[in-house]
Design an enzyme around this catalytic site. Structure first.
Site, PDB file in Angstrom:
ATOM      1  N   ASP A 314      11.227  -1.657  -0.353  1.00 48.52           N
ATOM      2  CA  ASP A 314      10.522  -2.590   0.517  1.00 48.52           C
ATOM      3  C   ASP A 314      11.400  -3.832   0.706  1.00 48.52           C
ATOM      4  OD1 ASP A 314       8.321  -3.904   1.872  1.00 48.52           O
ATOM      5  OD2 ASP A 314       8.051  -5.044   0.017  1.00 48.52           O
ATOM      6  N   ASP A 509       6.210  -4.415  -3.906  1.00 45.92           N
ATOM      7  CA  ASP A 509       5.467  -5.427  -4.662  1.00 45.92           C
ATOM      8  C   ASP A 509       4.128  -5.797  -4.053  1.00 45.92           C
ATOM      9  OD1 ASP A 509       6.360  -6.931  -2.432  1.00 45.92           O
ATOM     10  OD2 ASP A 509       6.275  -8.768  -3.623  1.00 45.92           O
ATOM     11  N   ASP A 513       2.283  -1.752  -0.244  1.00 48.05           N
ATOM     12  CA  ASP A 513       3.221  -0.804  -0.831  1.00 48.05           C
ATOM     13  C   ASP A 513       2.541   0.173  -1.786  1.00 48.05           C
ATOM     14  OD1 ASP A 513       5.461  -1.991   0.416  1.00 48.05           O
ATOM     15  OD2 ASP A 513       5.553  -3.524  -1.146  1.00 48.05           O
TER      16      ASP A 513
END
Length: 640
Positions: A314, A509, A513
């Site tokens: 990410d 995080d 996600d």
């Protein structure tokens, strides 16, 4: 009696089960040397029976659980030795088996040391300010907003912030960092941190059950209770190994007509390194990773982590810091840079906007004394105007500030992709333009290169951000693919697609996600600042907010798995060689028992090498060292 009761009873009886055959063996040898062979044989038999009885109970218990184990070989060998009059060999096997169980317990305890330390540090009570005094209360009684006193040596019982003064904290048990860190007034304190300085007050922000350390403890308990596929492999092959052992023993007996050779074969096969080396090595790996600030949720995850070939990362909060930071100040008049920043930050204290908070944080980080804003008026999404120490100050977007000054709005395309431009006016004059951006984590370029050296074949960026931002972020970083403008379910699809190269790790995080973390073969959450949803969905939680910490985690996982396999192959190979030698008459039952114990000790000691993993290989260690360097490298600043 329940199964847990039986487990506790067996643990309590283990010292006695070692002492009985040891004393019986010594007493029997004394009688034998005194010419009383019959009495010696009887003593050796009596010394063997308690261990054999306990072993039969163990076998029955495991069978009731639907499991099989190689302990059956030990029971068969002791029984065969007693039946055919090899009582000395039976006593030696009993002593070696009971001693081996103790050795395995010691090795497992040693391997779990860092994880056990985390559990043993859980505080039970806290000192809370109440009505001008202090009261000792249980953790469950602490609520957000309570003010607690943390004395020197105390462990922070809940997440909170420093309520005044300066705190010197030892976070080594959580993050692996050996040096204490300083936290000023208002800064966050993780539960589980030890106060290494003078007493300070902590303002609780979470209840104990919701705090960081409570979550870590739950994860540790979960990890300790897990079993890896490699460990379960021992159960699957237990009956096959028993069949092979009985076959070799049966052939030796039938060909030579000597049952003692069959006994020797059975004794050499007791117990098998397969049931000793695997759990010790993998638990040692879990413990070693926890010491590095990498909490792995079980031995199964450790195994898969060591086989990862693709990584999906990410962007915001993972590859980048996830919060805007000041990149540059362009002055437009004679005011000093720090004075412009001080005035802007003083006014921005009146706003909760992330950009405003970033400006305030930068000023405080430089040690600038902020004034109190007066008459501050915020136009949502545009800016703030007011007075600071008698001076008129305006802070906001270039268009907002230009309108306040009666100027034409600036022309042009605005900020570069991912960056934010903020104008500052003081006393009716444009004073400066501030540029803020979401900074690339330090050492990102070296971190990605280190992943390649650890055998990762594909690295993909998956972000919900705009494509122009994602491409600006990844320029020159060597990603194999960039996937932008993704919804949470589309991130899951990216993870599934990348499985073509092998097991896939997802690092993230945020709440968005969590589905991708759960879908990945190994999900890694940034636990220090990540959301509870991502930490819950992930298989690995990084206890410190540093992306590079996954490097030693991967290395430890691969090293622990390699050591486990090495111990198994070497142990099984030596056992098979010993069984063949015994079948050919080269090894007596007593010699076989001593040989097998030497093999067991060797494989357990080898498995404990997992406690010293990482960064161990020169090239990996060099990569980790470069990736953890605080200097900004390669990619420079990353924009949001």
């Amino acid at each position: 009696m329940t199964l847990p009761d039986l487990d506790a009873l067996r643990r309590a009886a283990k010292p006695g089960l070692v002492a009985l055959p040891a004393l019986g063996l010594a007493a029997g040898l004394g009688l034998w040397w005194g010419g009383q062979a019959g009495a010696a044989s009887a003593v050796w038999m009596l010394a063997t029976l308690p261990v054999l009885g306990a072993l039969v109970v163990e076998i029955v218990t495991t069978l009731r659980r639907g499991e099989t184990g190689l302990d059956i070989v030990a029971a068969v060998s002791m029984t065969a030795a007693l039946v055919f009059g090899e009582t000395l060999a039976a006593a030696v096997v009993a002593l070696m088996y009971a001693g081996g169980q103790h050795l395995e317990d010691f090795a497992s305890h040693r391997a779990r040391r860092e994880m056990t330390d985390l559990l043993s540090r859980v505080p039970r009570t806290a000192l809370r300010h109440r009505d001008g005094g202090l009261e000792e209360v249980p953790l469950d009684a602490i609520a957000p907003g309570d003010r607690l006193m943390i004395r020197q040596g105390d462990i922070a019982p809940v997440d909170g912030s420093v309520a005044g003064g300066l705190a010197l904290l030892d976070e080594s048990a959580l993050t692996g960092e050996s040096l204490p860190v300083r936290r000023g007034s208002g800064e966050a304190v993780m539960s589980g941190s030890t106060n290494a300085g003078g007493a300070f007050d902590l303002m609780a922000t979470r209840r104990a059950a919701e705090s960081t350390y409570a979550g870590i403890v739950r994860l540790v308990e979960q990890a300790q209770a897990s079993r890896a596929p490699m460990a379960r492999m021992a159960d699957r092959y237990a009956m096959g190994f028993l069949a092979l052992t009985l076959t070799i023993a049966g052939v030796a007996w039938s060909v030579t007509g000597d049952p003692i050779r069959a006994v020797a074969v059975l004794v050499v096969a007791t117990p098998c390194p397969l049931i000793l080396a695997v759990p010790v090595a993998l638990v040692a790996g879990l413990s070693r990773a926890a010491h590095q600030g990498v909490l792995i949720k079980g031995a199964k995850v450790l195994e898969v982590l060591g086989q990862v070939r693709g990584i999906v990362i990410d962007k915001t909060g993972t590859l980048t810091d996830g919060r805007p930071g000041l990149v540059a100040i362009e002055r437009h008049d004679t005011l000093a840079e720090d004075e412009i920043l001080r005035l802007a930050a003083s006014l921005e204290q009146a706003s909760k906007h992330p950009v405003a908070q970033a400006i305030v944080a930068e000023a405080r980080g430089r040690g600038l004394g902020l004034g109190i804003p007066e008459g501050a008026v915020e136009t949502p999404g545009e800016g703030v105007d007011g007075r600071v120490e008698g001076r008129a100050v305006v802070v906001g977007g270039p268009g907002f500030v230009a309108r306040r000054l009666g100027l034409d709005a600036p022309e042009g395309g605005g900020s570069e992709p991912g960056s934010v431009t903020v104008s500052v006016a003081v006393d009716g004059q444009l004073a400066a333009t501030l540029t803020l951006a979401d900074a690339l984590r330090a050492g990102t370029g070296d971190f990605l290169a280190a992943l390649r050296r650890l055998g990762v074949e594909r690295i993909v960026l998956a972000t919900g951000d705009r494509r122009v931002v994602a491409e600006a972020v990844t320029e020159g970083l060597g990603f194999d693919a960039v996937r932008a403008e993704l919804s949470p379910d589309q991130k899951v699809l990216v993870v599934v697609t990348e499985r073509k190269v092998g097991p896939v790790m997802m690092i993230g995080d945020g709440v968005n996600d969590a589905p991708a973390l759960a879908a990945a073969d190994v999900g890694v959450a940034m636990g220090a600042r990540g959301t509870a949803a991502s930490a819950e969905a992930a298989d690995v939680v990084l206890l410190v907010d540093r992306l590079d910490r996954i490097l030693p985690g991967i290395e430890i996982a691969r090293g622990a798995r390699a050591i486990a396999m090495q111990s198994v192959m070497a142990g099984i190979g030596l056992s098979l060689a010993g069984m063949i030698a015994a079948a050919l008459g080269h090894i007596t039952p007593v010699q076989g028992a001593l040989l097998q114990e030497a093999i067991d000790v060797a494989v357990i000691l080898n498995a404990l090498r997992a406690l010293r993993i990482g960064p161990g290989r020169p090239e990996a260690g060099e990569a980790v060292a470069r990736a953890t360097d605080l200097r900004e490298t390669g990619g420079g600043r990353m924009r949001r």
